[in-house]
Structure formats: C-alpha cells, structure tokens
Design a protein around this motif. Structure first.
Motif, PDB file in Angstrom:
ATOM      1  N   VAL A  17      -0.724  50.725  14.835  1.00 30.52           N
ATOM      2  CA  VAL A  17       0.578  50.695  14.146  1.00 30.52           C
ATOM      3  C   VAL A  17       1.695  50.646  15.191  1.00 30.52           C
ATOM      4  CG1 VAL A  17       2.146  51.993  12.645  1.00 30.52           C
ATOM      5  CG2 VAL A  17      -0.297  51.883  12.090  1.00 30.52           C
ATOM      6  N   VAL A  18       1.573  51.489  16.208  1.00 30.02           N
ATOM      7  CA  VAL A  18       2.601  51.529  17.265  1.00 30.02           C
ATOM      8  C   VAL A  18       2.711  50.140  17.904  1.00 30.02           C
ATOM      9  CG1 VAL A  18       3.155  52.517  19.541  1.00 30.02           C
ATOM     10  CG2 VAL A  18       2.349  54.010  17.682  1.00 30.02           C
ATOM     11  N   GLU A  19       1.578  49.538  18.190  1.00 28.64           N
ATOM     12  CA  GLU A  19       1.547  48.218  18.823  1.00 28.64           C
ATOM     13  C   GLU A  19       2.237  47.165  17.928  1.00 28.64           C
ATOM     14  OE1 GLU A  19       0.565  47.142  21.679  1.00 28.64           O
ATOM     15  OE2 GLU A  19       0.443  44.961  21.279  1.00 28.64           O
ATOM     16  N   ALA A  20       1.966  47.231  16.628  1.00 29.10           N
ATOM     17  CA  ALA A  20       2.567  46.257  15.695  1.00 29.10           C
ATOM     18  C   ALA A  20       4.094  46.374  15.666  1.00 29.10           C
ATOM     19  CB  ALA A  20       1.996  46.482  14.297  1.00 29.10           C
ATOM     20  N   ILE A  21       4.600  47.560  16.030  1.00 22.54           N
ATOM     21  CA  ILE A  21       6.059  47.764  16.036  1.00 22.54           C
ATOM     22  C   ILE A  21       6.641  47.377  17.395  1.00 22.54           C
ATOM     23  CG2 ILE A  21       7.887  49.512  15.821  1.00 22.54           C
ATOM     24  CD1 ILE A  21       5.808  51.101  14.022  1.00 22.54           C
ATOM     25  N   THR A  22       5.979  47.838  18.465  1.00 21.18           N
ATOM     26  CA  THR A  22       6.567  47.632  19.798  1.00 21.18           C
ATOM     27  C   THR A  22       6.548  46.156  20.234  1.00 21.18           C
ATOM     28  OG1 THR A  22       4.458  48.354  20.748  1.00 21.18           O
ATOM     29  CG2 THR A  22       6.211  49.983  20.680  1.00 21.18           C
ATOM     30  N   VAL A  23       5.656  45.339  19.658  1.00 21.63           N
ATOM     31  CA  VAL A  23       5.683  43.908  20.023  1.00 21.63           C
ATOM     32  C   VAL A  23       7.023  43.268  19.639  1.00 21.63           C
ATOM     33  CG1 VAL A  23       3.213  43.367  20.008  1.00 21.63           C
ATOM     34  CG2 VAL A  23       4.513  43.174  17.893  1.00 21.63           C
ATOM     35  N   HIS A  24       7.729  43.899  18.711  1.00 19.91           N
ATOM     36  CA  HIS A  24       9.043  43.356  18.308  1.00 19.91           C
ATOM     37  C   HIS A  24      10.174  43.965  19.137  1.00 19.91           C
ATOM     38  CE1 HIS A  24       7.369  41.182  14.906  1.00 19.91           C
ATOM     39  NE2 HIS A  24       6.630  42.249  14.656  1.00 19.91           N
ATOM     40  N   GLY A  25       9.801  44.672  20.183  1.00 19.72           N
ATOM     41  CA  GLY A  25      10.829  45.264  21.050  1.00 19.72           C
ATOM     42  C   GLY A  25      11.458  46.513  20.461  1.00 19.72           C
ATOM     43  N   SER A  55       4.624  44.008   5.669  1.00 22.39           N
ATOM     44  CA  SER A  55       3.343  43.376   5.307  1.00 22.39           C
ATOM     45  C   SER A  55       2.300  43.547   6.412  1.00 22.39           C
ATOM     46  CB  SER A  55       3.526  41.909   4.879  1.00 22.39           C
ATOM     47  OG  SER A  55       4.214  41.233   5.880  1.00 22.39           O
ATOM     48  N   VAL A  56       2.730  43.446   7.680  1.00 18.29           N
ATOM     49  CA  VAL A  56       1.750  43.591   8.774  1.00 18.29           C
ATOM     50  C   VAL A  56       1.198  45.021   8.801  1.00 18.29           C
ATOM     51  CG1 VAL A  56       1.457  43.582  11.285  1.00 18.29           C
ATOM     52  CG2 VAL A  56       2.777  41.763  10.174  1.00 18.29           C
ATOM     53  N   ILE A  57       2.100  45.983   8.772  1.00 19.47           N
ATOM     54  CA  ILE A  57       1.653  47.384   8.892  1.00 19.47           C
ATOM     55  C   ILE A  57       0.907  47.831   7.631  1.00 19.47           C
ATOM     56  CG2 ILE A  57       2.404  49.794   9.220  1.00 19.47           C
ATOM     57  CD1 ILE A  57       4.762  48.614  10.862  1.00 19.47           C
ATOM     58  N   GLY A  58       1.402  47.362   6.487  1.00 16.88           N
ATOM     59  CA  GLY A  58       0.757  47.731   5.220  1.00 16.88           C
ATOM     60  C   GLY A  58      -0.706  47.309   5.163  1.00 16.88           C
ATOM     61  N   ALA A  59      -1.046  46.263   5.938  1.00 18.57           N
ATOM     62  CA  ALA A  59      -2.429  45.765   5.916  1.00 18.57           C
ATOM     63  C   ALA A  59      -3.313  46.467   6.945  1.00 18.57           C
ATOM     64  CB  ALA A  59      -2.417  44.257   6.187  1.00 18.57           C
ATOM     65  N   LEU A  60      -2.700  47.294   7.798  1.00 14.65           N
ATOM     66  CA  LEU A  60      -3.507  47.955   8.844  1.00 14.65           C
ATOM     67  C   LEU A  60      -4.294  49.128   8.276  1.00 14.65           C
ATOM     68  CD1 LEU A  60      -0.975  47.996  11.844  1.00 14.65           C
ATOM     69  CD2 LEU A  60      -3.010  46.549  11.577  1.00 14.65           C
ATOM     70  N   GLU A  61      -5.439  49.369   8.895  1.00 16.77           N
ATOM     71  CA  GLU A  61      -6.273  50.493   8.422  1.00 16.77           C
ATOM     72  C   GLU A  61      -5.654  51.825   8.784  1.00 16.77           C
ATOM     73  OE1 GLU A  61     -10.396  50.401   9.129  1.00 16.77           O
ATOM     74  OE2 GLU A  61     -10.538  48.274   8.623  1.00 16.77           O
ATOM     75  N   GLY A  62      -5.838  52.780   7.923  1.00 14.66           N
ATOM     76  CA  GLY A  62      -5.376  54.146   8.198  1.00 14.66           C
ATOM     77  C   GLY A  62      -3.944  54.403   7.754  1.00 14.66           C
ATOM     78  N   VAL A  63      -3.262  53.353   7.249  1.00 13.57           N
ATOM     79  CA  VAL A  63      -1.861  53.540   6.829  1.00 13.57           C
ATOM     80  C   VAL A  63      -1.831  54.011   5.377  1.00 13.57           C
ATOM     81  CG1 VAL A  63       0.330  52.360   6.370  1.00 13.57           C
ATOM     82  CG2 VAL A  63      -0.969  51.855   8.453  1.00 13.57           C
TER      83      VAL A  63
END
Ligand code: PEP
Ligand code: MN
Length: 343
Positions: A17-25, A55-63
């Motif tokens: 989840v952190v990675e999916a956010i930090t890629v956007h700076g 949508s990206v984070i919502g599809a990740l496991e554990g969320v």
C-alpha cells in the motif's frame, strides 16, 4: 485519505500500500494500531489521482477500508488512531476514564509558597502539580517568573510530594532546560503556533500539554498537536483555556466547553479544561470545572494559591486552599455520578 488495513494484515501487504502511494511522489504516515494498521496520506490530493489511488489500493490484499477525510490533521485524528490515547506519567494516567486534576499556583514564587501549595494539592487528592517558572506576561514589567530557580523549586517539591509536575516552556531553545526539571511540558496559549517550539517539544520525548490559542480554530489547534505528534511523540494532551471574549468586563476569556464533545469526536487525544484562565474570576472557576466534567473532559487544570491576595500573578482567578479542597470533593463525586449515568 486514510487506508485502514484488515485485522492481521501482513507487513508485505502494508508495504504494498505504501509503495502504491509513494510512486506518485506522496508521503505516507503509517500508524500501527492495537489491532490494525492505518496508513494516511497527509497532503491534499487532486480528484483524478484520488480516484486512481482508490481503485489501485482498493484492489490490494489486506486493505479493509479507504476513508476520505477533509480534515487536514492525520496523526491527531480519531480515524487514524481508533483507541483513545492515555498519557501515563509517573503512574498517573491522563485520558479516557482517568479524570485528572492539575492544581497549583499560576507562578512559583518561593520554595515556601510552592511547597505549601503542593501539599494542599496532594492532601486534596489531586495528582498533578502546576506552577509557572517562565511566565508569558502581557506586560514586560510584570513578574516574569523565577525562571531556572523556579524549575529547581518545582523539581524539589515534585520529588518531596511524588506529584507529577507541569510547567510552561516558551521557546524551542529552552526545551532541554525545562525538560530537565519537569514531567510535562506546557505550551502556553500564546505559543500554540510557535512551530519551532512545537517541534523541539515533540523531540524532547516528554509529554506535551498544549493550550489552545485564544483565537485558534479547532483545525489550527489540532494541526499544532500534529506538529508534536509528527516528531514521533504520541503523548500530547489538549487544553481548552478560553478564547477571546466578546465582553472582557465580566470574564477574562470565554471558556469554549463545546470544544470537548467536538474534540472527543475528532481526536483520540486527552482533553483538559482550564476554567481558571477560561474565566479569570475565582468564583466562576468551580461551576465551569463541574460543567467540564459533565461535558466529558478528561480533567481540569485549576489555579490555587495559599494566599491569592498576595499572588504575584493571576491572584483574581486563584482559588483559596479551602475552595480548592471543596471543589476537589465535588468533582470526585460528580465524576462518579457521570460515570454511573453513562452507558
Ligand atoms: C498558565 O497556565 O499560567 C498560562 C499562562 O496559561 P495560558 O497560556 O492559557 O494563558
Ligand atoms: Mn496563570
């Protein structure tokens, strides 16, 4: 935006989840809770990026859940930290269901005056001893406090009585000095937005008692708390001490008691009411302290002086020892009563 992970989410799932956010700076704030972790994005996000992230984070496991919050504070927010914070100092708990009374004079004036006040505070059943050594006075000609000498007196009296001590620090560079002598650092109303001070107090590792500025909004108040929390210091106590009054000829400030249920809804931090500065008039202190209990505050801070007429600061709002003892008894009864009526 706040992402709440499922119970038992793994470290890999949190990292994803952190990675999916930090890629956007974007920056993230990861807050491990008692049973689940929350991940916050402290900065504002444009609507396009927000829907991509959802949508990206919502599809990740554990969320478990994604919450949009329009509030600018995160670490101070209840959405981020579901369990109420209880600050524990020398065995004294401050926060939810641990009503605390902080008593003592406005200023530390001498060993005799302070020791007498401390013993009265202790005998009355209060657990935290207040007293100013560095005083923020409106006039530069007014008594400025005993300064380091006052802190030494506080340390000695604190050791003698076993009471938890609290005193104000007015600038960032004074934090190490004040922290050497006292248990809780008080940040005064006039300093609520002294950002370098908030940062240094945060770094000190000592619990921080933050007073609301006389004209601060609730967002500004909680963002000031956020400065301390963002230094990795979770022990922040909020204090309402009255805001700018419409009419100063009756009371010094207007005690904003409605802030208690509001703060209880939006933050996990303990909330203390100071009816002494809130009214500025000794005879109005007891009714407002009792109202604070009913409003749901976690404690009160009350000025008391062995001889208010001789006080070097704030004598007109100081209770006498007899008034303090009586108020303490009434508050303890009231706390029990309120507890017994709440479901
Ligand atoms: C105090 O507690 O003595 C004090 C100066 O309070 P405030 O910062 O609320 O005015
Ligand atoms: Mn005072």
């Amino acid at each position: 935006m706040i992402i709440t992970m499922q119970l038992g989410a793994t470290q890999e799932q949190i990292d994803a989840v952190v990675e999916a956010i930090t890629v956007h700076g974007l920056q993230t704030l990861v807050m491990p809770g008692e049973d689940r972790t929350a991940i916050g994005i402290p900065s504002a996000i444009g609507s396009d990026l927000r829907s991509t992230l959802e949508s990206v984070i919502g599809a990740l496991e554990g969320v478990n859940k994604i919450t949009q919050t329009s509030r600018p504070y995160k670490l101070a927010s209840i959405e981020f930290h579901r369990e109420k914070t209880i600050v524990e100092v020398k065995g004294v708990k401050i926060g939810e269901s641990h009503f605390v009374v902080m008593g003592g004079p406005c200023s530390i004036e001498s060993y005799e005056q302070f020791s007498q006040a401390a013993n009265l505070v202790k005998e009355a059943g209060a657990t935290v001893l207040r007293g100013g050594a560095f005083k923020p006075r409106t006039s530069p000609y007014a008594f400025q406090g005993l300064q380091e000498e006052g802190l030494k007196i506080m340390k000695q009296v604190g050791d003698e009585t076993g009471l938890v001590t609290i005193s104000e620090v007015m600038s960032g560079d004074m934090v190490p000095l004040v922290a050497k002598y006292v248990d809780i650092l008080q940040i005064g109303a006039r300093s609520m937005q002294n950002f370098p001070l908030l940062i240094e107090a945060g770094k000190s590792g000592k619990p921080v008692f933050l007073k609301r500025g006389p004209s601060a909004t609730i967002d500004e108040f909680l963002l000031a708390a956020e400065y301390v929390l963002s230094q990795g210091n979770p022990n922040v106590i909020l204090c309402e001490r009255g805001v700018m009054p419409l009419d100063r000829s009756y009371t010094r400030n207007t005690l904003d008691l409605s802030i208690v249920p509001v703060l209880k809804e939006y933050t996990h931090l303990p909330v203390i009411i100071d009816p002494s500065h809130g009214t500025g008039v000794a005879r109005y202190v007891a009714p407002m302290a009792k109202a604070a209990v009913v409003a749901g505050a976690d404690g009160v801070m009350i000025e008391m002086h062995p001889n208010p007429k001789k006080a070097l600061s704030d004598g007109s709002q100081a209770l006498t020892p007899e008034q303090f003892v009586q108020l303490m008894q009434e508050l303890l009864r009231l706390v029990k009563f309120v507890e017994s009526t709440s479901s």
